[in-house]
Design an enzyme around this catalytic site. Structure first.
Site, PDB file in Angstrom:
ATOM      1  N   ASN A   9      40.032  37.113  28.146  1.00 19.94           N
ATOM      2  CA  ASN A   9      39.881  38.561  28.036  1.00 19.94           C
ATOM      3  C   ASN A   9      41.171  39.246  28.482  1.00 19.94           C
ATOM      4  O   ASN A   9      42.163  38.589  28.803  1.00 19.94           O
ATOM      5  CB  ASN A   9      38.674  39.049  28.853  1.00 19.94           C
ATOM      6  CG  ASN A   9      38.795  38.718  30.344  1.00 19.94           C
ATOM      7  OD1 ASN A   9      39.897  38.470  30.857  1.00 19.94           O
ATOM      8  ND2 ASN A   9      37.685  38.722  31.042  1.00 19.94           N
ATOM      9  N   ASP A 198      28.118  34.823  23.536  1.00 18.45           N
ATOM     10  CA  ASP A 198      28.838  35.257  24.736  1.00 18.45           C
ATOM     11  C   ASP A 198      29.674  36.505  24.449  1.00 18.45           C
ATOM     12  O   ASP A 198      29.795  37.383  25.309  1.00 18.45           O
ATOM     13  CB  ASP A 198      29.732  34.118  25.240  1.00 18.45           C
ATOM     14  CG  ASP A 198      30.475  34.494  26.512  1.00 18.45           C
ATOM     15  OD1 ASP A 198      29.835  34.547  27.577  1.00 18.45           O
ATOM     16  OD2 ASP A 198      31.690  34.755  26.429  1.00 18.45           O
TER      17      ASP A 198
END
Length: 325
Positions: A9, A198
């Site tokens: 991320n 996810d």
């Protein structure tokens, strides 16, 4: 393999879905290898279930992920695989365990995708190992049946939702299943599905708290039915429960076959993901309280609270047991 920027991320933490995909690939390799270890009809092992897995430590860009798998039990038609994930800092040599997971596979014939083959038995060091494995097998079999029976919900769009409500953060992703998503038999890899789940759960969590978030754990993931190449899948997620520092998100996958398939849309996979909110320094942050509006939302919140308290009590018991040893 080494973790790259596209695995992580914006804060540099590796996506939980990336790790889940690696775990599933390791499980699929060892299960398929074992199921073809004796003379007979060739097959491919398909993922049926992933038991609860905790993300014990975050993994970062530049670290090396080492994934190891071991078969721990076989029934007549299924294989239990234990997978461990370790991260290694190749600059300092420091290593740490990030994940431990248990997966269940079934061998499907290469000639007929609907035919489940028999699994070659493994040799146990002790009789207790076989007995314990059989107990785990019966428990997961019962849980899969119960989960499938209660999977009828759908997520509907909400017009002008208020912040911190279920409708405000709920999200969906639509994906066309292509050849690169599939096994030799033409159905989706379990790891591909888990990675998409996810991603959706992460979007729900980020929308709710507006901070950096990471996957803390995943409850049992049940693969109810196969998803074939050419299907359009809708991955949907919604917030079900919040504690002071964690968020539980329900995620399910619906498959819509439209290429040479008269079948209607069906529920293929379901699971609960737990996320935590982190500061820029990686410290846990308080999570905004989920505002429930309908009776169904309030019911799901209480069910999530029950799962949270059960997990918390189990973790405390394990810590006490470890301290005594």
């Amino acid at each position: 393999r080494i973790m790259r920027p596209d695995d992580a991320n914006i804060a540099g933490n590796v996506h939980g879905g990336t790790i889940l995909k690696m775990i599933e690939e390791a499980g699929a390799i060892i299960s398929t290898r074992h199921c073809n270890s004796q003379a007979g009809e060739p097959c491919v092992a398909a993922l049926a279930r992933v038991e609860r897995t905790d993300f014990l430590s975050p993994m970062c860009i530049g670290e090396v992920a080492n994934v190891s798998a071991e078969i721990t039990y076989t029934s007549r038609h299924s294989v239990e695989v234990q997978v461990n994930v370790m991260s290694e800092n190749i600059l300092t040599g420091a290593k740490k365990v990030t994940n431990k997971a248990t997966l269940w596979y079934v061998p499907l014939s290469l000639k007929n995708v609907n035919k489940v083959l028999e699994v070659p038995p493994i040799q146990y060091v002790r009789k207790e190992q076989e007995d314990e494995g059989k107990k785990r097998y019966e428990e997961q079999k019962l849980d899969r049946l119960e989960t499938k029976q209660r999977n009828g919900d759908v997520i509907l769009p909400v017009i002008n939702p208020e912040p911190h409500t279920v409708g405000y953060s709920q999200s969906s992703l639509i994906h066309l299943v292509g050849p690169s998503d599939c096994t030799l038999l033409g159905f989706v890899h379990g790891g591909v599905t888990m990675k998409l789940m996810d991603e959706v759960a992460g979007i729900v969590a980020a929308r709710h708290c507006k901070t950096n978030i990471v996957t803390a754990s995943v409850d049992a993931i049940n693969f109810h039915e196969k998803i074939k190449k050419g299907c359009v899948i809708t991955v949907s997620g919604r917030m079900t429960f919040t504690s002071n520092k964690s968020m539980e998100i329900e995620v399910f996958v619906d498959a819509d076959p439209f290429v040479d398939e008269p079948r209607e849309r069906y529920r293929a996979v379901s699971a609960f993901f737990t996320y935590v909110s982190l500061s820029k320094e990686g410290k846990p942050l308080p999570v905004p309280q989920l505002l429930t509006e309908t009776e169904d939302e309030k019911r799901r919140f209480e069910e999530g609270k029950g799962r949270y308290l059960q997990t918390k009590a189990k973790r405390q018991a394990q810590m006490q047991q470890a301290a005594q040893q």
